[in-house]
Each structure stands twice: as C-alpha cells, then as structure tokens.
Design a protein around this motif. Structure first.
Motif, PDB file in Angstrom:
ATOM      1  N   THR A  59       0.717  -1.285  -0.087  1.00 25.20           N
ATOM      2  CA  THR A  59       0.090   0.114   0.077  1.00 25.20           C
ATOM      3  C   THR A  59       1.051   1.243  -0.061  1.00 25.20           C
ATOM      4  OG1 THR A  59      -0.154   0.074   2.414  1.00 25.20           O
ATOM      5  CG2 THR A  59      -2.065  -1.115   1.189  1.00 25.20           C
ATOM      6  N   ASP A  60       0.334   2.399  -0.387  1.00 27.91           N
ATOM      7  CA  ASP A  60       1.025   3.646  -0.438  1.00 27.91           C
ATOM      8  C   ASP A  60       1.174   4.357   1.009  1.00 27.91           C
ATOM      9  OD1 ASP A  60      -1.519   4.648  -0.226  1.00 27.91           O
ATOM     10  OD2 ASP A  60      -1.610   5.485  -2.505  1.00 27.91           O
ATOM     11  N   TYR A  65      -3.963   0.329  -2.092  1.00 21.03           N
ATOM     12  CA  TYR A  65      -3.296  -0.548  -3.032  1.00 21.03           C
ATOM     13  C   TYR A  65      -4.146  -0.779  -4.501  1.00 21.03           C
ATOM     14  CZ  TYR A  65      -6.922  -4.240  -2.164  1.00 21.03           C
ATOM     15  OH  TYR A  65      -8.014  -4.895  -2.289  1.00 21.03           O
TER      16      TYR A  65
END
Length: 156
Positions: A59-60, A65
């Motif tokens: 995930t960022d 995601y």
C-alpha cells in the motif's frame, strides 16, 4: 487523392482513439486498522489463484493498493502488516473492464509466535540478536546469554 488521405487519416485516428479509451480491469482498495480506522501504509496485499501466488503489492502512504494487470476471475486475497493478524478473503470475483473495490481491515495481533532479543553492548559485553519461538525457547536463550562470555573485539 487528398480526400482519400484525409479519410484514411480520419479512420486511423478513430481506431487509435478507440484503443486508448478501452476499459481496464482494476482492483483497488484500502487497508485500515480495525480499532481506530487509521490507514496502514506499506501493508502487503497478495493475490492467489488456486493456491498459487499470482502477484502482490504494498500500500502507499494512504494505505491504498491497486492491481491493474489481473484477468477476470476468482481470486483469494491476503492483507498483512507487521504487528497485525493477516486477513484473508477467499473467492473474490474480479469483473472485466471495471474498477473492482475491496477494502481490508486488520486487527492488531494479540500474541506473536516469534520474538526478538535485541543486540546491545554494555561495558564490552555483546549480546547477539536471536530469534526465538515460544516461552520455553526464550528462557533457554536468556540463560545462555547470562552464561555467555562473549567479549567485544573492538572498543567503541
């Protein structure tokens, strides 16, 4: 001749435009904490099909995601984050040419199987880093450390 070239050019541009507008199959979601709903950055999301790992991503910063290269079909997905119990969702149906959304909520792990003894240096005594499993193993490592006569070779 010029009108034929213009017509041919127009057909080519319309075909090119049609290719660029083609819909994509996407899977996107957010990984959050169950208790406080905070987003979990750098959590891992894995995609399995028939028990085989297909792909995975992290995930960022915002816990988001995205997969853009999945074929339509049924998949199993795992979301994991350090200190949290892994969440698995089975038989997720990915539909073609659309944005498929699937969010995960992870719960903090109550008890971890593995622990870690740190490494420290106190008056030239070095304690190594050791991974252990279970309480009995932890006790055995502590006793071994107490009886150890490891000395630092280089003074700091």
């Amino acid at each position: 001749m010029k009108s034929q070239l213009d017509t041919l050019f127009s057909i080519f541009m319309i075909a090119l435009l049609g290719l660029s507008v083609q819909a994509q199959t996407l899977l996107q979601g957010v990984v959050t904490d169950t208790n406080n709903k905070s987003k979990l950055p750098f959590a891992t999301v894995a995609v399995y099909q028939n028990g085989t790992l297909i792909t995975g991503t992290d995930t960022d910063f915002d816990g988001i995601y995205m997969f853009s290269n999945l074929e339509p079909g049924a998949y199993d997905l795992d979301a994991a984050f350090v200190g949290y119990a892994t969440n698995r969702i089975d038989s997720v149906i990915i539909k073609a040419d659309t944005l498929n959304k699937l969010d995960f909520e992870l719960e903090e792990a109550r008890e971890l199987d593995y622990g870690c003894c740190g490494c420290c240096m106190i008056s030239q005594k070095v304690t190594p880093i050791v991974l252990f499993k279970g309480k009995g193993e932890r006790r055995r490592i502590r006793e071994k450390r107490r009886n150890s006569k490891i000395k630092a070779k280089n003074k700091i």
